[in-house]
Design a protein around this motif. Structure first.
Motif, PDB file in Angstrom:
ATOM      1  N   MET A  37       8.182 -13.757 -42.606  1.00 28.86           N
ATOM      2  CA  MET A  37       7.954 -12.855 -41.462  1.00 28.86           C
ATOM      3  C   MET A  37       6.510 -13.040 -40.958  1.00 28.86           C
ATOM      4  N   ASN A  38       6.370 -13.337 -39.682  1.00 29.93           N
ATOM      5  CA  ASN A  38       4.998 -13.516 -39.190  1.00 29.93           C
ATOM      6  C   ASN A  38       4.371 -12.156 -38.856  1.00 29.93           C
ATOM      7  N   ALA A  39       3.089 -12.205 -38.498  1.00 32.70           N
ATOM      8  CA  ALA A  39       2.329 -10.965 -38.296  1.00 32.70           C
ATOM      9  C   ALA A  39       2.924 -10.121 -37.171  1.00 32.70           C
ATOM     10  N   LEU A  40       3.373 -10.804 -36.102  1.00 31.79           N
ATOM     11  CA  LEU A  40       3.921 -10.092 -34.948  1.00 31.79           C
ATOM     12  C   LEU A  40       5.204  -9.329 -35.329  1.00 31.79           C
ATOM     13  N   GLU A  41       6.051 -10.023 -36.108  1.00 28.93           N
ATOM     14  CA  GLU A  41       7.297  -9.384 -36.573  1.00 28.93           C
ATOM     15  C   GLU A  41       6.989  -8.178 -37.452  1.00 28.93           C
ATOM     16  N   ALA A  42       5.975  -8.354 -38.320  1.00 30.75           N
ATOM     17  CA  ALA A  42       5.608  -7.260 -39.230  1.00 30.75           C
ATOM     18  C   ALA A  42       5.108  -6.052 -38.447  1.00 30.75           C
ATOM     19  N   GLY A 101       5.775  -5.394 -35.237  1.00 30.45           N
ATOM     20  CA  GLY A 101       6.916  -4.861 -34.488  1.00 30.45           C
ATOM     21  C   GLY A 101       7.810  -4.016 -35.365  1.00 30.45           C
ATOM     22  N   SER A 102       8.094  -4.519 -36.558  1.00 29.31           N
ATOM     23  CA  SER A 102       8.957  -3.791 -37.491  1.00 29.31           C
ATOM     24  C   SER A 102       8.316  -2.454 -37.883  1.00 29.31           C
ATOM     25  N   GLY A 103       6.990  -2.502 -38.137  1.00 23.17           N
ATOM     26  CA  GLY A 103       6.269  -1.272 -38.497  1.00 23.17           C
ATOM     27  C   GLY A 103       6.311  -0.251 -37.380  1.00 23.17           C
ATOM     28  N   VAL A 104       6.122  -0.730 -36.144  1.00 21.71           N
ATOM     29  CA  VAL A 104       6.142   0.184 -34.983  1.00 21.71           C
ATOM     30  C   VAL A 104       7.531   0.805 -34.824  1.00 21.71           C
ATOM     31  N   ILE A 105       8.570  -0.035 -34.955  1.00 27.15           N
ATOM     32  CA  ILE A 105       9.948   0.479 -34.799  1.00 27.15           C
ATOM     33  C   ILE A 105      10.244   1.521 -35.881  1.00 27.15           C
ATOM     34  N   GLN A 106       9.837   1.214 -37.118  1.00 27.28           N
ATOM     35  CA  GLN A 106      10.062   2.173 -38.215  1.00 27.28           C
ATOM     36  C   GLN A 106       9.317   3.483 -37.958  1.00 27.28           C
ATOM     37  N   GLY A 107       8.083   3.342 -37.467  1.00 33.22           N
ATOM     38  CA  GLY A 107       7.289   4.538 -37.175  1.00 33.22           C
ATOM     39  C   GLY A 107       7.936   5.379 -36.089  1.00 33.22           C
ATOM     40  N   LEU A 108       8.395   4.698 -35.025  1.00 32.21           N
ATOM     41  CA  LEU A 108       9.040   5.418 -33.914  1.00 32.21           C
ATOM     42  C   LEU A 108      10.344   6.059 -34.380  1.00 32.21           C
ATOM     43  N   ASP A 109      11.075   5.331 -35.221  1.00 34.46           N
ATOM     44  CA  ASP A 109      12.327   5.846 -35.760  1.00 34.46           C
ATOM     45  C   ASP A 109      12.060   7.124 -36.567  1.00 34.46           C
TER      46      ASP A 109
END
Lengths: 269, 265
Positions: free
Chosen positions: B1-6, B8-16
């Motif tokens: 997983m590259n930095a951008l994916e990480a 993005g995933s963190g932001v989505i989890q946070g928003l969720d």
């Protein structure tokens, strides 16, 4: 034939790509006792959780009294749930409430009955399962069999049309288990309930069932009257009825895994 | 997983997470009138009263002790420096304003995060593990209304009360320091305090305490509702409830302090 009370149609359930139920279809008629048999991990409890609407399916429908419980409004779902009583495998009694508070909870929450009426009804429900004098006790003070009976009293508090049991006799001695079987039959006779029992106890199943269904690896392999089921020649049904164990160490998957662990996967070729 | 994916995933989890928290908060808020006395169900109000005792009355000794210590430390630390400039009397301003606007609400919230946030999570997590929450759903009883809302109503009542107690104990600790260091009597000290603080100082502190109460109850309960698995999952949810509610309380505190600073500027 009349419309079924519960109609499961092509129910498929997957968890993380792992298929647990594979297009299961099953109709449960009014006033019948349907026993859902199957070995451990066959998908019985998953199917039960979908029938009571605790989880949405991957595909397929579950209709209760003609209403699709996964596509109906919250109000319709509440109305449907008021006609269903569920007794969970581990009883799921509220540990912070006494036995009678557990039983009167749905009456207090979902009806406008006066307190004296609720008290009378609670006592009647507890008396019907033989716990008339245990109302003041806390769940942790009850034996396993008493907990199951208290859960049944709570499940019947609103006089539901459908009663669902998850492994009612699991972990109980044969005498207590037989008592629960008689209680289920009594409830069916007295209140004309449609009853679904999920179990793997054969003696109990044949005592209480009108019809028996069997799940194997997520698929329904038999649905029949109990006599026809008992006489079935279907190999997996026979294996289950005759209590023949799977040859675990000879299974292909196990052999493969042992080869992998031993680093022999390449040596085969 | 590259930095951008990480990221993005963190932001989505946070928003969720924030989305789930908001929906739960809204459900709890809508159900709140059914807990209130006279208008709501009697059993709910009785549950809320028991929660008030657990969240508020039982926490009073620790809130009092922490506030007295914090008040005395604050007075000593500021007194040491202000004394050099002959401005020791300003210790009273620092203690009064510091406690009413900031320390009282924050200290109380952090204590309640540890005491009650963890208890909410453990209680509900255990109910999930033992199928009690599923049993409620199958009985057509909303777990949010039955389990969360009495806690929320109780917290909204007792956390501001505890904050007022914390303010009081902190300010009295300041009085003790002033008496020891300059022999200022309590009556004079209190008169100075009443002159130095404004009603808006108290109200901003109480407003913060209401926001903190909302965060603690909703995060604690949500961590409980999210439990999957067994006893270890309940333990993890308890830790998570304390950690997440603590940092959300501090973030909210920073946010509101900035807002009040801009409004009062």
């Amino acid at each position: 034939m009349a419309d079924p009370m519960i109609a499961v149609d092509n129910l498929t359930v997957e968890y993380d790509g792992n298929r647990v139920l594979n297009g299961v279809s099953l109709d449960i008629q009014r006033d019948e006792v349907m026993v859902l048999l199957g070995g451990s991990g066959s998908g019985k409890t998953t199917m039960l959780r979908h029938i009571i609407g605790l989880e949405p399916p991957t595909s397929g429908t579950v209709r209760v009294r003609g209403v699709d419980i996964n596509r109906c409004s919250a109000k319709e779902l509440k109305a449907i749930r008021c006609t269903m009583g569920v007794a969970f495998q581990e009883s799921a009694l509220f540990n912070s409430l006494s036995v009678e508070e557990n039983v009167d909870l749905p009456l207090r929450e979902l009806t406008t009955l006066a307190d004296p009426i609720i008290e009378i009804m609670t006592y009647m429900k507890l008396a019907a399962v033989g716990l008339g004098e245990a109302g003041k006790r806390m769940p942790q003070e009850l034996s396993g069999g008493m907990k199951k009976r208290a859960a049944i009293a709570r499940a019947t508090a609103l006089d539901p049309e459908i009663l669902i049991f998850d492994e009612p006799s699991a972990g109980l001695d044969p005498i207590v288990a037989a008592g629960l079987d008689e209680l289920i039959l009594f409830l069916k006779r007295a209140f004309h309930m449609t009853i679904l029992v999920v179990t793997h106890e054969l003696a109990s199943a044949f005592r209480i069932a009108d019809r028996v269904a069997m799940l194997y690896e997520g698929s329904l392999i038999a649905v029949d009257s109990k006599d026809a089921f008992r006489a079935s020649t279907q190999p997996r049904v026979r294996q289950f009825l005759d209590r023949v164990p799977d040859p675990i160490t000879e299974s292909k998957a196990v052999q493969e895994h042992i080869r992998e662990l031993a680093g022999l996967t390449g040596a085969k070729n | 997983m590259n930095a951008l994916e990480a990221i993005g995933s963190g932001v989505i989890q946070g928003l969720d997470y924030v989305g789930g928290l908001t929906m739960q908060f809204w459900s709890g808020l809508r159900a709140s009138p059914r807990v209130l006395p006279f208008a709501g169900r009697r059993s709910r109000w009785q549950t809320a009263m028991r929660q008030m005792a657990a969240i508020g009355v039982d926490a009073l000794p620790i809130v009092a002790l922490m506030s007295v210590c914090a008040g005395f430390i604050l007075a000593m630390q500021t007194g040491t420096y202000l004394k050099r400039y002959g401005a020791l009397q300003y210790v009273m301003d620092v203690v009064a304003i510091g406690f009413t606007r900031e320390l009282g609400p924050l200290l109380t919230a952090l204590i309640i995060c540890g005491r009650s946030g963890s208890a909410f999570s453990a209680e509900i997590g255990t109910m999930v593990v033992t199928n009690e929450i599923d049993a409620l759903r199958t009985m057509a009883i909303d777990p949010i209304e039955l389990v969360l809302t009495p806690k929320y109503v109780a917290a909204m009542i007792v956390i501001p009360c505890l904050t007022i107690m914390s303010n009081t104990f902190g300010i009295l600790a300041g009085a003790a320091f002033m008496y020891i260091s300059t022999k200022i009597r309590l009556a004079m000290y209190l008169q100075y305090i009443f002159n130095s603080i404004e009603m808006r100082d108290i109200f901003t502190g109480l407003l913060k305490s209401l926001v903190f109460a909302t965060i603690i109850v909703n995060v604690g309960c949500m961590e409980g509702f999210k439990v999957k698995g067994g006893a270890d999952a309940v333990g993890r949810s308890t830790t998570s409830a304390v950690v997440r509610s603590t940092y959300l309380v501090i973030l909210a505190d920073a946010f509101f302090t900035a807002i009040f600073y801009l409004v009062h500027k």
